[in-house]
Design an enzyme around this catalytic site. Structure first.
Site, short mmCIF file in Angstrom:
data_model
loop_
_atom_site.label_atom_id
_atom_site.label_comp_id
_atom_site.label_asym_id
_atom_site.label_seq_id
_atom_site.Cartn_x
_atom_site.Cartn_y
_atom_site.Cartn_z
N GLY A 228 1.32 4.26 -8.51
CA GLY A 228 0.78 4.51 -6.91
C GLY A 228 1.84 4.00 -5.84
N THR A 229 2.60 2.94 -6.31
CA THR A 229 3.56 2.58 -5.47
C THR A 229 4.65 3.75 -5.12
OG1 THR A 229 3.55 0.48 -6.41
CG2 THR A 229 5.56 0.85 -5.01
N ASN B 55 -7.92 -3.33 -2.46
CA ASN B 55 -8.11 -3.67 -3.99
C ASN B 55 -8.47 -5.17 -4.10
OD1 ASN B 55 -5.49 -3.45 -2.27
ND2 ASN B 55 -4.71 -5.11 -3.65
N GLN C 6 -7.52 2.77 -5.99
CA GLN C 6 -8.56 1.92 -6.74
C GLN C 6 -10.14 2.84 -6.74
OE1 GLN C 6 -8.79 -0.91 -7.77
NE2 GLN C 6 -6.90 -1.70 -7.43
N HIS D 157 -2.97 3.25 -14.78
CA HIS D 157 -3.32 2.04 -15.19
C HIS D 157 -4.60 1.35 -14.68
CE1 HIS D 157 -1.72 -1.09 -12.62
NE2 HIS D 157 -0.84 -0.09 -12.20
N THR E 265 13.33 13.37 -15.96
CA THR E 265 12.68 14.08 -16.77
C THR E 265 11.18 13.53 -17.00
OG1 THR E 265 14.59 14.43 -18.12
CG2 THR E 265 12.47 14.26 -19.39
N CYS F 24 -0.34 -8.19 -7.30
CA CYS F 24 1.33 -8.37 -7.14
C CYS F 24 1.49 -9.91 -6.60
CB CYS F 24 1.67 -7.27 -6.16
SG CYS F 24 0.76 -6.73 -5.07
#
Ligand code: PLP
Length: 386
Positions: free
Chosen positions: A71-72, A152, A180, A202, A238, A328
């Site tokens: 997401g970042t 979040n 989210q 994730h 890749t 975080c």
């Protein structure tokens, strides 16, 4: 000791069916998707099948989905390119976006002198829609609106239909961080008319290090990472084939079971609220998180009526994983930017925030264990009747 995981907004347990799908790909497909031989073509086919599936779940063209690491990365790609390549001179946002949005915007504000307007928030963390409606009509500078679909930390849901409509009417670009909400709510990006959105595997029982960016075809943003020209030149490197296979499977499972999961998790959240109110009668909740319709059903942000900077450790010792802020800033003793944005310094001295976040893997037992422990902590502070 039974371990209890109630930190699903930080990350989620891999779904066994996702693991199975990934392992199958790991065992059978190892070519580089850019290679033209059969091994490469097999990997490429998996990649494109995953892209097609994902695109259909959010009702866009596969050509508008780009695989990223997170997401970042998706959020960084959009915001940076809008300013550097698309001529955006003004950004409308808030001070409660995820750090990857806030920090990126701050950097562009200081280095490239982009004008940044952070919308007013009320004590529940709601944006001021009237202020937004007025600001957006100023078309003197090319504008990017970057507002998250769901917060979040406190779970507040944004009216993206309204924001998107106003952006379209006023020629502004609209980026919404949907990390989210993808997989938890039915989302039709095309019908919503949004320009950019992000997803992270994730958060939906998929693997870490895999996400996607949706960028509407007409927007023409440029890559953050250059090199071999993978992802139709939008994201070199890749491809993380197994991560992408896992992402597609995770999203498929969430979409297929959405109603069932939603009902189960909503019931768990309602149960948690009821039990907490029963055992700690003076408890309150942050933001809109106690409103089942206005907030993420996966997130409940507690406002415990006492200060306890060690609560994270106490819960940890009891085998309970929750969060004191967003992922975080987990474990950080200082107030998160979300709490600082909606409360005064004085108010922050009077309570302890705690984010509890659920998944369909949780049970009422998990809630009972949490509530029992919180009750005993509260009794120490408040003399709550046993
Ligand atoms: N946006 C939101 C709303 C999030 O909750 C998160 C993760 O906590 C991110 C972005 C970052 O996603 P990732 O962990 O994939 O970088």
């Amino acid at each position: 000791m039974q371990k209890v995981y109630l930190d699903n907004a930080a990350t989620t347990k891999l779904d066994p069916a996702v693991i199975e799908e990934m392992v199958h790909a790991m065992k059978n497909v190892y070519g580089n998707p850019s290679s033209t031989h059969i091994f490469g073509r097999e990997a490429k086919a998996l990649l494109e099948l995953s892209r097609k599936k994902i695109a259909s779940f959010v009702n866009v063209s596969p050509a508008e989905i780009y695989f990223t690491s997170s997401g970042t990365e998706s959020n960084n790609t959009v915001i940076r390119s809008c300013v550097k390549d698309l001529g955006v001179e003004r950004i409308i946002t808030t001070s409660i976006e995820h750090k990857c949005v806030q920090e990126t915007i701050k950097e562009l504000e200081s280095t490239l002198k982009v004008e940044v307007i952070r919308l007013n928030l009320d004590e529940k963390g709601r944006i001021d829609y009237n202020q937004f409606s007025e600001l957006i009509t100023d078309q003197s500078k090319k504008t990017l609106v970057s507002l998250m679909h769901a917060n979040n930390e406190i779970g507040n849901l944004l009216n993206i239909e309204l924001i998107s409509k106003l952006c379209q009417e006023n020629n502004a670009l609209f980026h919404t961080d949907t990390v989210q909400t993808v997989g938890h709510y039915p989302l039709d990006f095309e019908a919503l008319g949004i320009d950019f959105a992000s997803c992270s595997a994730h958060k939906i029982h998929g693997p870490k290090g895999s996400g996607f960016l949706y960028a509407k075809k007409s927007t023409h943003i440029k890559p953050l990472i250059t090199g071999g020209g993978q992802e139709r030149n939008m994201r070199s490197g890749t491809e993380n084939v197994y991560g992408i296979v896992g992402l597609a499977k995770a999203l498929e499972l969430c979409v297929e079971n959405m109603d069932q999961y939603q009902k189960k998790i909503k019931d768990l959240k309602a149960y948690a609220m009821d039990e907490l109110k029963k055992e700690i009668p003076t408890i309150e909740f942050n933001g809109l998180s106690d409103d089942l319709d206005e907030s993420l059903y996966t997130v409940l942000s507690l406002k415990l009526p006492f200060q306890d900077s060690l609560i994270g450790f106490e819960l940890e010792l009891a085998g309970i994983a929750v969060s004191q802020g967003s992922a975080c800033s987990s474990g950080a003793a200082t107030a998160s930017s979300v709490m600082s944005a909606i409360y005064s310094e004085d108010e922050l001295q009077n309570f302890t925030p705690l984010r509890v976040s659920f998944s369909h893997f949780n049970t009422k037992d998990d809630i009972d264990i949490l509530v029992k422990k919180l009750k005993s902590i509260a009794e120490k502070h408040l003399n709550v009747e046993a």
